[in-house]
Design an enzyme around this catalytic site. Structure first.
Site, mmCIF file in Angstrom:
data_model
loop_
_atom_site.group_PDB
_atom_site.id
_atom_site.type_symbol
_atom_site.label_atom_id
_atom_site.label_comp_id
_atom_site.label_asym_id
_atom_site.label_seq_id
_atom_site.Cartn_x
_atom_site.Cartn_y
_atom_site.Cartn_z
ATOM 1 N N HIS A 160 42.955 45.866 44.735
ATOM 2 C CA HIS A 160 44.395 45.744 44.502
ATOM 3 C C HIS A 160 44.942 47.155 44.345
ATOM 4 O O HIS A 160 44.766 47.802 43.315
ATOM 5 C CB HIS A 160 44.652 44.881 43.269
ATOM 6 C CG HIS A 160 44.254 43.453 43.471
ATOM 7 N ND1 HIS A 160 45.138 42.485 43.898
ATOM 8 C CD2 HIS A 160 43.047 42.846 43.349
ATOM 9 C CE1 HIS A 160 44.500 41.336 44.015
ATOM 10 N NE2 HIS A 160 43.230 41.528 43.689
ATOM 11 N N GLN B 42 29.044 55.822 35.683
ATOM 12 C CA GLN B 42 27.584 55.735 35.582
ATOM 13 C C GLN B 42 26.933 57.107 35.776
ATOM 14 O O GLN B 42 25.725 57.232 35.600
ATOM 15 C CB GLN B 42 27.037 54.739 36.611
ATOM 16 C CG GLN B 42 27.364 53.298 36.292
ATOM 17 C CD GLN B 42 26.826 52.334 37.327
ATOM 18 O OE1 GLN B 42 26.604 52.687 38.484
ATOM 19 N NE2 GLN B 42 26.624 51.085 36.913
ATOM 20 N N CYS C 187 54.592 44.619 37.078
ATOM 21 C CA CYS C 187 54.681 43.153 36.992
ATOM 22 C C CYS C 187 54.622 42.465 38.349
ATOM 23 O O CYS C 187 54.067 41.370 38.478
ATOM 24 C CB CYS C 187 55.955 42.751 36.256
ATOM 25 S SG CYS C 187 55.936 43.166 34.507
ATOM 26 N N ARG D 259 43.838 35.719 42.397
ATOM 27 C CA ARG D 259 42.647 35.673 41.551
ATOM 28 C C ARG D 259 42.619 34.510 40.565
ATOM 29 O O ARG D 259 41.571 34.234 39.985
ATOM 30 C CB ARG D 259 42.498 36.997 40.797
ATOM 31 C CG ARG D 259 42.440 38.217 41.714
ATOM 32 C CD ARG D 259 41.326 38.128 42.732
ATOM 33 N NE ARG D 259 41.208 39.375 43.507
ATOM 34 C CZ ARG D 259 40.273 39.613 44.412
ATOM 35 N NH1 ARG D 259 39.379 38.685 44.693
ATOM 36 N NH2 ARG D 259 40.236 40.760 45.062
#
Length: 244
Positions: free
Chosen positions: A90, A100, A175, A185
């Site tokens: 998105h 990591q 928004c 989703r």
């Protein structure tokens, strides 16, 4: 190496969010300059319920671009790398994800798929593999450190980490982008983990900005039919009849 559960917290919402959205909507239809109206909005002279009603009705007409002026920031933990890979697709958003490279995974948390949790032998095999991965990561990291890699050891040792490895992320979306995120989703066809995240975020959005998100969720909830083809529909709503 414990199993990690989803946790979502709202860190910030654009200040005076409803009034800002109301002002943006009004500027589209108002001959004057909304900056002159702004003090009246902040003082409460223009009733917040009047603002919310105007915003909701205007959005129902399909006009929703002014809600881009307000954003929410979420802190998220207990999601897998597999889930975060879906989220960052998105594009109209900002992300800050736990590295990591700089954070050692010497005691890696992981996300356990519910399908594995329900089947004892599947859970046992999964957890056994997580332990194998952890052992391999620690061994490889130690070997790299012993051969002079030191602080660089993490960036190579991480190559053995699985998609189940837990990650944390801070995400900011406006928004309008959040509505699009929820359309996709919160759908029953979305992968279970990202759907659980979207559902949790939607509850927060409804609490913070009910005028904007009261009808948020999967696209079918607003349309009353499934926009997917019959081949991909989940069956909750009928699919739209083809024209002609």
């Amino acid at each position: 190496m414990p199993e990690k559960k989803l946790r979502v917290e709202c860190l910030a919402v654009t200040p005076d969010a409803l009034s800002l959205i109301y002002a943006a909507f009004r500027q589209c239809y108002h001959a004057g300059f909304v900056a002159d109206m702004w003090p009246r909005l902040l003082s409460g002279e223009i009733d917040p319920e009047v603002q919310a009603d105007f915003v909701a009705k205007t959005m129902e007409s399909g006009h929703d671009s002014p809600i881009e002026h307000v954003s929410l920031t979420f802190a998220i933990e207990g999601i897998s790398r597999a889930c975060s890979h879906q989220i960052v697709r998105h594009r109209i958003a900002s992300y800050s994800q736990q590295s990591q490279r700089y954070v050692a995974e010497s005691d890696m948390d992981y996300v356990l798929p519910p399908a594995f949790a329900k089947i004892p032998e599947a859970r046992e095999r999964f957890e056994s593999f997580m332990a194998e991965v952890q052992s391999a990561y620690n061994d490889l990291r130690d070997i790299l450190v012993a051969h002079g890699r030191k602080t660089k050891a993490n960036e190579d040792a991480r190559f053995v980490l699985p998609q189940a490895a837990e990650t944390k992320i801070v995400m900011t979306m406006n928004c309008r982008s959040l509505h699009h995120f929820f359309h996709l989703r919160c759908c029953n066809r979305a992968q279970w983990e990202v759907r659980a995240l979207a559902d949790a975020m939607l509850e927060i959005c409804k609490e913070k900005l009910p005028a904007i998100f009261k009808n948020g969720g999967a696209r079918c909830e607003q349309l009353g039919y499934c926009p997917e083809s019959p081949k991909f529909a989940c069956g909750k709503y009928p699919t739209r009849e083809p024209i002609g």
